[in-house]
Design a protein around this motif. Structure first.
Motif, PDB file in Angstrom:
ATOM      1  N   SER A  62       0.952  -1.268   0.042  1.00 11.10           N
ATOM      2  CA  SER A  62      -0.150  -0.147  -0.010  1.00 11.10           C
ATOM      3  C   SER A  62       0.835   1.312  -0.070  1.00 11.10           C
ATOM      4  O   SER A  62       0.650   2.068   0.758  1.00 11.10           O
ATOM      5  CB  SER A  62      -0.905  -0.005   1.365  1.00 11.10           C
ATOM      6  OG  SER A  62      -1.893  -1.073   1.319  1.00 11.10           O
ATOM      7  N   THR A  63       1.826   1.378  -0.791  1.00 11.68           N
ATOM      8  CA  THR A  63       2.898   2.352  -0.956  1.00 11.68           C
ATOM      9  C   THR A  63       2.923   3.033  -2.447  1.00 11.68           C
ATOM     10  O   THR A  63       3.115   2.169  -3.189  1.00 11.68           O
ATOM     11  CB  THR A  63       4.320   2.092  -0.616  1.00 11.68           C
ATOM     12  OG1 THR A  63       4.197   1.275   1.054  1.00 11.68           O
ATOM     13  CG2 THR A  63       5.213   3.175  -0.536  1.00 11.68           C
ATOM     14  N   ASN A  64       2.990   4.314  -2.505  1.00 14.73           N
ATOM     15  CA  ASN A  64       3.012   4.709  -3.771  1.00 14.73           C
ATOM     16  C   ASN A  64       4.437   5.544  -3.964  1.00 14.73           C
ATOM     17  O   ASN A  64       4.896   5.895  -2.891  1.00 14.73           O
ATOM     18  CB  ASN A  64       1.903   6.073  -3.836  1.00 14.73           C
ATOM     19  CG  ASN A  64       0.491   5.780  -4.042  1.00 14.73           C
ATOM     20  OD1 ASN A  64       0.181   4.514  -4.512  1.00 14.73           O
ATOM     21  ND2 ASN A  64      -0.489   6.397  -3.152  1.00 14.73           N
ATOM     22  N   VAL A  65       4.760   5.400  -5.109  1.00 16.15           N
ATOM     23  CA  VAL A  65       6.064   5.805  -5.638  1.00 16.15           C
ATOM     24  C   VAL A  65       5.713   7.179  -6.096  1.00 16.15           C
ATOM     25  O   VAL A  65       5.207   7.145  -7.359  1.00 16.15           O
ATOM     26  CB  VAL A  65       6.971   5.141  -6.502  1.00 16.15           C
ATOM     27  CG1 VAL A  65       8.138   5.771  -6.968  1.00 16.15           C
ATOM     28  CG2 VAL A  65       7.441   3.622  -6.145  1.00 16.15           C
ATOM     29  N   THR A  66       6.015   8.416  -5.541  1.00 18.58           N
ATOM     30  CA  THR A  66       5.374   9.607  -6.062  1.00 18.58           C
ATOM     31  C   THR A  66       6.753  10.364  -6.946  1.00 18.58           C
ATOM     32  O   THR A  66       6.297  11.313  -7.746  1.00 18.58           O
ATOM     33  CB  THR A  66       5.080  10.606  -4.959  1.00 18.58           C
ATOM     34  OG1 THR A  66       6.391  10.696  -3.905  1.00 18.58           O
ATOM     35  CG2 THR A  66       3.923   9.849  -3.977  1.00 18.58           C
ATOM     36  N   GLU A  82       5.783  10.489   4.026  1.00 14.08           N
ATOM     37  CA  GLU A  82       6.924  10.388   2.748  1.00 14.08           C
ATOM     38  C   GLU A  82       8.606   9.796   3.342  1.00 14.08           C
ATOM     39  O   GLU A  82       8.895  10.264   4.424  1.00 14.08           O
ATOM     40  CB  GLU A  82       7.219  11.541   1.938  1.00 14.08           C
ATOM     41  CG  GLU A  82       5.901  12.034   1.103  1.00 14.08           C
ATOM     42  CD  GLU A  82       6.497  13.204   0.102  1.00 14.08           C
ATOM     43  OE1 GLU A  82       7.478  13.707   0.590  1.00 14.08           O
ATOM     44  OE2 GLU A  82       5.511  13.484  -0.632  1.00 14.08           O
ATOM     45  N   LEU A  84       8.716   7.718  -1.579  1.00 14.93           N
ATOM     46  CA  LEU A  84       7.796   6.741  -1.333  1.00 14.93           C
ATOM     47  C   LEU A  84       6.752   7.603  -0.369  1.00 14.93           C
ATOM     48  O   LEU A  84       6.946   8.200   0.321  1.00 14.93           O
ATOM     49  CB  LEU A  84       8.279   5.730  -0.636  1.00 14.93           C
ATOM     50  CG  LEU A  84       9.262   4.805  -1.280  1.00 14.93           C
ATOM     51  CD1 LEU A  84       9.634   3.526  -0.466  1.00 14.93           C
ATOM     52  CD2 LEU A  84       8.940   4.458  -2.712  1.00 14.93           C
ATOM     53  N   GLU A  85       5.261   7.242  -0.604  1.00 14.29           N
ATOM     54  CA  GLU A  85       4.348   7.626   0.183  1.00 14.29           C
ATOM     55  C   GLU A  85       3.416   6.659   0.763  1.00 14.29           C
ATOM     56  O   GLU A  85       2.756   5.750  -0.098  1.00 14.29           O
ATOM     57  CB  GLU A  85       3.367   8.773  -0.612  1.00 14.29           C
ATOM     58  CG  GLU A  85       2.311   9.433   0.154  1.00 14.29           C
ATOM     59  CD  GLU A  85       0.844   8.551   0.434  1.00 14.29           C
ATOM     60  OE1 GLU A  85       0.511   8.959   1.483  1.00 14.29           O
ATOM     61  OE2 GLU A  85       0.489   8.054  -0.557  1.00 14.29           O
ATOM     62  N   GLN A  86       3.348   6.559   1.998  1.00 17.51           N
ATOM     63  CA  GLN A  86       2.564   5.650   2.577  1.00 17.51           C
ATOM     64  C   GLN A  86       1.675   6.153   3.962  1.00 17.51           C
ATOM     65  O   GLN A  86       2.463   6.617   4.860  1.00 17.51           O
ATOM     66  CB  GLN A  86       3.314   4.297   2.971  1.00 17.51           C
ATOM     67  CG  GLN A  86       2.786   3.263   3.583  1.00 17.51           C
ATOM     68  CD  GLN A  86       3.745   1.996   4.320  1.00 17.51           C
ATOM     69  OE1 GLN A  86       4.622   2.342   4.739  1.00 17.51           O
ATOM     70  NE2 GLN A  86       3.384   0.776   3.913  1.00 17.51           N
TER      71      GLN A  86
END
Length: 242
Positions: free
Chosen positions: A70-74, A98, A92-94
């Motif tokens: 559930s982690t986005n690479v921004t 960040e 990373l945004e979780q």
């Protein structure tokens, strides 16, 4: 969610089974060691069995501490100009927080089936039966028992739902699609995946004959088949999986 990806955690039904050969999906399969014990009886595991397998192997090889779910690479920055020494800086945004990590390489595995296509057909409100999507365990398949069922589409999930409706004793199942797509017998799929050398499209088509002969259908007449008159040079162009 844990390891497994949204296709199995979110889109699959409780009744879903893998449609891929053991040697392709099983993380502990090796051609010199025979089949793993957990798939000798049933080589096509259910959704829950497959997810349990992914988790068990991930724990056994110690990779879970390095997985970020559930982690986005921004953001991605390339650090350095020399190809042999450059690396990557990922933001990373979780859960609203960040962090930055440095890595030597980046591999993208976006997967598919993450955004199901939903269509409202004219006249749905006049139909007294169930109108459902055969994904994400949205439907109680016991409602198919003793009834005729129509399935719109001819892709992998459509084929799966045919099987599930038959297992729940539907009296008849119709598959409705704009054009028929080839479904590959599992033994032919095994042949393709296990071969050291590529299997030609001509041989693939010929190997399907025993199945299609049973239903009196000529697979060579499907829209996706392009062949010369002698059927020695063949191309298969189909967007749905075989």
């Amino acid at each position: 969610p844990e390891v497994g990806g949204p296709s199995w955690w979110q889109q699959a039904n409780a009744t879903s089974r893998l449609q891929t050969e053991v040697g392709v999906y099983h993380l502990q399969y090796h051609e010199n060691n025979g089949w793993p014990a957990d798939c000798r009886i049933n080589p096509w595991p259910s959704r829950d069995e497959l997810l349990a397998h992914f988790k068990q192997v991930s724990e056994e090889f110690g990779i879970l501490p390095y997985c970020k779910m559930s982690t986005n690479v921004t953001k991605l920055n390339i650090v350095g100009k020399d190809f042999n020494t450059q690396h990557y800086e990922l933001t990373l945004e979780q859960q609203g927080k960040e962090s930055v990590v440095e890595v030597a390489s980046v591999c993208l595995f976006p997967g598919n089936l993450t955004i199901p296509k939903r269509v409202v057909y004219k006249g749905e409100e006049l139909f007294d039966g169930d109108i459902v999507y055969g994904i994400s365990s949205e439907f109680d398949y016991s409602r198919c028992t003793g009834k005729q069922v129509s399935i719109i589409g001819s892709g992998a999930f459509a084929v799966e739902n045919v099987r599930t409706c038959v297992e729940f004793k539907a009296t008849k199942v119709f598959m409705i699609c704009r054009r028929k797509t080839i479904s590959m017998p599992r033994v032919v799929s095994w042949l393709t995946n296990q071969s050291l050398n590529f299997i030609s499209a001509a041989l693939t088509m010929e190997a399907m004959s025993p199945m299609y002969d049973l239903i009196n259908v000529d697979q060579w007449q499907y829209y996706c088949v392009f062949a010369n008159e002698a059927r020695t040079t063949v191309n298969l162009r189909q967007r749905s999986r075989f």
